[in-house]
Design a protein around this motif. Structure first.
Motif, PDB file in Angstrom:
ATOM      1  N   VAL A  71      96.534 -41.482 -15.505  1.00  0.00           N
ATOM      2  CA  VAL A  71      96.701 -39.741 -15.246  1.00  0.00           C
ATOM      3  C   VAL A  71      96.217 -39.720 -14.758  1.00  0.00           C
ATOM      4  CG1 VAL A  71      98.241 -38.145 -14.912  1.00  0.00           C
ATOM      5  CG2 VAL A  71      99.327 -39.844 -16.172  1.00  0.00           C
ATOM      6  N   GLU A  72      95.071 -39.107 -15.633  1.00  0.00           N
ATOM      7  CA  GLU A  72      94.115 -38.433 -14.679  1.00  0.00           C
ATOM      8  C   GLU A  72      92.980 -39.506 -13.717  1.00  0.00           C
ATOM      9  OE1 GLU A  72      89.802 -36.678 -16.815  1.00  0.00           O
ATOM     10  OE2 GLU A  72      91.262 -37.378 -18.083  1.00  0.00           O
ATOM     11  N   GLN A  73      92.713 -40.733 -14.043  1.00  0.00           N
ATOM     12  CA  GLN A  73      92.063 -41.396 -12.859  1.00  0.00           C
ATOM     13  C   GLN A  73      92.648 -41.661 -11.839  1.00  0.00           C
ATOM     14  OE1 GLN A  73      91.750 -45.366 -14.506  1.00  0.00           O
ATOM     15  NE2 GLN A  73      90.279 -46.313 -12.616  1.00  0.00           N
ATOM     16  N   MET A  85      95.289 -54.186 -16.850  1.00  0.00           N
ATOM     17  CA  MET A  85      95.044 -52.383 -15.870  1.00  0.00           C
ATOM     18  C   MET A  85      95.313 -52.544 -14.655  1.00  0.00           C
ATOM     19  SD  MET A  85      91.945 -50.832 -16.027  1.00  0.00           S
ATOM     20  CE  MET A  85      91.259 -49.324 -15.239  1.00  0.00           C
ATOM     21  N   PRO A  86      96.662 -51.510 -15.126  1.00  0.00           N
ATOM     22  CA  PRO A  86      97.329 -50.890 -14.759  1.00  0.00           C
ATOM     23  C   PRO A  86      97.313 -50.157 -13.285  1.00  0.00           C
ATOM     24  CG  PRO A  86      97.691 -49.854 -16.711  1.00  0.00           C
ATOM     25  CD  PRO A  86      96.466 -50.635 -16.996  1.00  0.00           C
ATOM     26  N   LEU A  87      95.991 -50.002 -12.963  1.00  0.00           N
ATOM     27  CA  LEU A  87      95.462 -49.731 -11.711  1.00  0.00           C
ATOM     28  C   LEU A  87      94.533 -50.116 -11.272  1.00  0.00           C
ATOM     29  CD1 LEU A  87      95.205 -45.571 -13.203  1.00  0.00           C
ATOM     30  CD2 LEU A  87      97.290 -46.535 -11.565  1.00  0.00           C
ATOM     31  N   THR A  94      94.943 -39.028 -10.098  1.00  0.00           N
ATOM     32  CA  THR A  94      94.880 -38.090  -9.793  1.00  0.00           C
ATOM     33  C   THR A  94      93.705 -37.694  -9.157  1.00  0.00           C
ATOM     34  OG1 THR A  94      96.287 -37.200 -11.463  1.00  0.00           O
ATOM     35  CG2 THR A  94      95.537 -35.767 -10.403  1.00  0.00           C
ATOM     36  N   ALA A  95      92.563 -38.300  -9.774  1.00  0.00           N
ATOM     37  CA  ALA A  95      91.551 -37.977  -9.549  1.00  0.00           C
ATOM     38  C   ALA A  95      91.353 -39.125  -8.095  1.00  0.00           C
ATOM     39  CB  ALA A  95      90.359 -38.976 -10.154  1.00  0.00           C
ATOM     40  N   TRP A  96      91.665 -40.298  -8.107  1.00  0.00           N
ATOM     41  CA  TRP A  96      91.789 -40.928  -6.723  1.00  0.00           C
ATOM     42  C   TRP A  96      92.727 -40.502  -5.720  1.00  0.00           C
ATOM     43  CZ3 TRP A  96      95.809 -43.607  -4.381  1.00  0.00           C
ATOM     44  CH2 TRP A  96      95.383 -44.531  -2.847  1.00  0.00           C
ATOM     45  N   LEU A  97      93.598 -40.116  -5.702  1.00  0.00           N
ATOM     46  CA  LEU A  97      94.919 -39.387  -5.159  1.00  0.00           C
ATOM     47  C   LEU A  97      94.200 -38.323  -4.669  1.00  0.00           C
ATOM     48  CD1 LEU A  97      97.919 -39.171  -6.794  1.00  0.00           C
ATOM     49  CD2 LEU A  97      97.527 -40.700  -4.519  1.00  0.00           C
ATOM     50  N   ARG A  98      93.017 -37.398  -5.463  1.00  0.00           N
ATOM     51  CA  ARG A  98      92.420 -36.324  -4.741  1.00  0.00           C
ATOM     52  C   ARG A  98      91.187 -36.569  -3.733  1.00  0.00           C
ATOM     53  NH1 ARG A  98      91.500 -33.747  -9.218  1.00  0.00           N
ATOM     54  NH2 ARG A  98      93.672 -32.620  -8.865  1.00  0.00           N
ATOM     55  N   GLY A  99      90.826 -37.479  -4.167  1.00  0.00           N
ATOM     56  CA  GLY A  99      89.443 -38.360  -3.104  1.00  0.00           C
ATOM     57  C   GLY A  99      89.811 -39.057  -2.204  1.00  0.00           C
ATOM     58  N   SER A 100      91.289 -39.363  -2.198  1.00  0.00           N
ATOM     59  CA  SER A 100      91.263 -39.959  -0.935  1.00  0.00           C
ATOM     60  C   SER A 100      91.689 -39.730   0.265  1.00  0.00           C
ATOM     61  CB  SER A 100      92.790 -41.521  -1.164  1.00  0.00           C
ATOM     62  OG  SER A 100      92.160 -41.956  -2.489  1.00  0.00           O
ATOM     63  N   GLN A 101      91.687 -40.045   1.791  1.00  0.00           N
ATOM     64  CA  GLN A 101      91.646 -39.575   2.985  1.00  0.00           C
ATOM     65  C   GLN A 101      93.178 -39.834   3.455  1.00  0.00           C
ATOM     66  OE1 GLN A 101      90.203 -37.317   4.832  1.00  0.00           O
ATOM     67  NE2 GLN A 101      88.287 -37.345   2.905  1.00  0.00           N
ATOM     68  N   ARG A 102      93.887 -41.083   2.679  1.00  0.00           N
ATOM     69  CA  ARG A 102      95.064 -41.486   3.460  1.00  0.00           C
ATOM     70  C   ARG A 102      95.423 -42.309   2.344  1.00  0.00           C
ATOM     71  NH1 ARG A 102      93.903 -41.748   9.937  1.00  0.00           N
ATOM     72  NH2 ARG A 102      93.471 -40.121  10.266  1.00  0.00           N
ATOM     73  N   LEU A 141     104.258 -40.194 -12.237  1.00  0.00           N
ATOM     74  CA  LEU A 141     104.849 -39.796 -10.731  1.00  0.00           C
ATOM     75  C   LEU A 141     104.981 -38.198 -10.474  1.00  0.00           C
ATOM     76  CD1 LEU A 141     107.516 -39.321  -9.726  1.00  0.00           C
ATOM     77  CD2 LEU A 141     108.546 -38.424 -11.421  1.00  0.00           C
ATOM     78  N   GLN A 142     104.446 -37.220 -11.129  1.00  0.00           N
ATOM     79  CA  GLN A 142     103.997 -36.030 -10.551  1.00  0.00           C
ATOM     80  C   GLN A 142     102.733 -35.658  -9.940  1.00  0.00           C
ATOM     81  OE1 GLN A 142     104.025 -33.354 -14.563  1.00  0.00           O
ATOM     82  NE2 GLN A 142     106.069 -33.535 -14.326  1.00  0.00           N
ATOM     83  N   ALA A 143     102.008 -36.366  -9.950  1.00  0.00           N
ATOM     84  CA  ALA A 143     100.674 -36.179  -9.383  1.00  0.00           C
ATOM     85  C   ALA A 143     100.865 -37.409  -7.691  1.00  0.00           C
ATOM     86  CB  ALA A 143     100.032 -37.678  -9.994  1.00  0.00           C
ATOM     87  N   LEU A 144     101.880 -38.556  -7.667  1.00  0.00           N
ATOM     88  CA  LEU A 144     101.699 -38.808  -6.784  1.00  0.00           C
ATOM     89  C   LEU A 144     103.101 -37.985  -6.183  1.00  0.00           C
ATOM     90  CD1 LEU A 144     103.147 -42.249  -8.079  1.00  0.00           C
ATOM     91  CD2 LEU A 144     101.336 -41.380  -6.491  1.00  0.00           C
ATOM     92  N   LEU A 145     104.303 -37.459  -6.493  1.00  0.00           N
ATOM     93  CA  LEU A 145     105.132 -36.309  -6.102  1.00  0.00           C
ATOM     94  C   LEU A 145     103.989 -35.100  -5.527  1.00  0.00           C
ATOM     95  CD1 LEU A 145     107.718 -35.778  -8.459  1.00  0.00           C
ATOM     96  CD2 LEU A 145     107.810 -37.006  -5.810  1.00  0.00           C
ATOM     97  N   LEU A 146     102.911 -34.613  -5.876  1.00  0.00           N
ATOM     98  CA  LEU A 146     102.069 -33.638  -5.308  1.00  0.00           C
ATOM     99  C   LEU A 146     100.919 -33.919  -4.004  1.00  0.00           C
ATOM    100  CD1 LEU A 146     100.834 -30.939  -6.442  1.00  0.00           C
ATOM    101  CD2 LEU A 146      98.993 -31.468  -7.569  1.00  0.00           C
ATOM    102  N   PHE A 147     100.721 -35.189  -4.877  1.00  0.00           N
ATOM    103  CA  PHE A 147      99.750 -36.003  -3.130  1.00  0.00           C
ATOM    104  C   PHE A 147     100.772 -36.850  -2.482  1.00  0.00           C
ATOM    105  CE2 PHE A 147      96.644 -35.257  -6.485  1.00  0.00           C
ATOM    106  CZ  PHE A 147      95.802 -34.399  -6.825  1.00  0.00           C
ATOM    107  N   ARG A 148     101.602 -36.894  -2.200  1.00  0.00           N
ATOM    108  CA  ARG A 148     102.252 -37.572  -2.136  1.00  0.00           C
ATOM    109  C   ARG A 148     102.057 -38.933  -0.395  1.00  0.00           C
ATOM    110  NH1 ARG A 148     107.880 -36.302  -1.918  1.00  0.00           N
ATOM    111  NH2 ARG A 148     108.389 -34.776  -2.595  1.00  0.00           N
ATOM    112  N   PRO A 149     101.660 -40.110  -1.353  1.00  0.00           N
ATOM    113  CA  PRO A 149     100.581 -41.012  -0.655  1.00  0.00           C
ATOM    114  C   PRO A 149     101.707 -41.991  -0.213  1.00  0.00           C
ATOM    115  CG  PRO A 149     101.159 -41.187  -3.052  1.00  0.00           C
ATOM    116  CD  PRO A 149     101.037 -40.190  -2.503  1.00  0.00           C
ATOM    117  N   LYS A 150     101.148 -42.262   1.286  1.00  0.00           N
ATOM    118  CA  LYS A 150     102.242 -43.752   1.795  1.00  0.00           C
ATOM    119  C   LYS A 150     102.703 -44.162   0.801  1.00  0.00           C
ATOM    120  CE  LYS A 150     102.819 -46.680   5.635  1.00  0.00           C
ATOM    121  NZ  LYS A 150     102.901 -46.656   6.596  1.00  0.00           N
ATOM    122  N   VAL A 151     103.692 -44.529   1.036  1.00  0.00           N
ATOM    123  CA  VAL A 151     104.134 -46.463  -0.348  1.00  0.00           C
ATOM    124  C   VAL A 151     104.488 -47.174   0.849  1.00  0.00           C
ATOM    125  CG1 VAL A 151     106.145 -46.863  -1.536  1.00  0.00           C
ATOM    126  CG2 VAL A 151     105.450 -44.676  -1.819  1.00  0.00           C
TER     127      VAL A 151
END
Length: 91
Positions: free
Chosen positions: A21-23, A1-3, A25-33, A49-59
């Motif tokens: 990607v959809e999964q 599983m990649p995620l 993106t949904a996780w990024l949208r629902g996570s506080q930090r 990559l576009q989802a990561l660039l949009l939501f900017r999570p900490k790496v």
């Protein structure tokens, strides 16, 4: 599983395809930090990559893959790319 998704942390593993990607993106949208580990990722679909660039999570962990580390990580962290670190400007 990649995620591997948890409350506020995710690990991207191996090849992350368009199917994840959809999964992601949904996780990024629902996570506080959100924090994302790229250490075990060796391919990232451009949609992911576009989802990561949009939501900017900490790496939380840099990728071991040379291309991702040199070309993608600077985009996600806002750090300068390889050319700037060498003291030269890109053409």
């Amino acid at each position: 599983m990649p995620l591997e998704l948890h409350d506020d942390s995710a690990t991207l593993i191996g090849v992350v395809t368009v199917d994840e990607v959809e999964q992601l993106t949904a996780w990024l949208r629902g996570s506080q930090r959100p924090r994302v580990s790229l250490r075990r990722c060796n391919h990232l679909h451009t949609g992911a990559l576009q989802a990561l660039l949009l939501f900017r999570p900490k790496v939380s962990a840099a990728p071991k893959d040379a291309f991702l580390a040199a070309q993608v990580l600077p985009l996600l962290t806002g750090s300068s790319g390889p050319a700037s670190r060498q003291g030269t400007e890109p053409p």
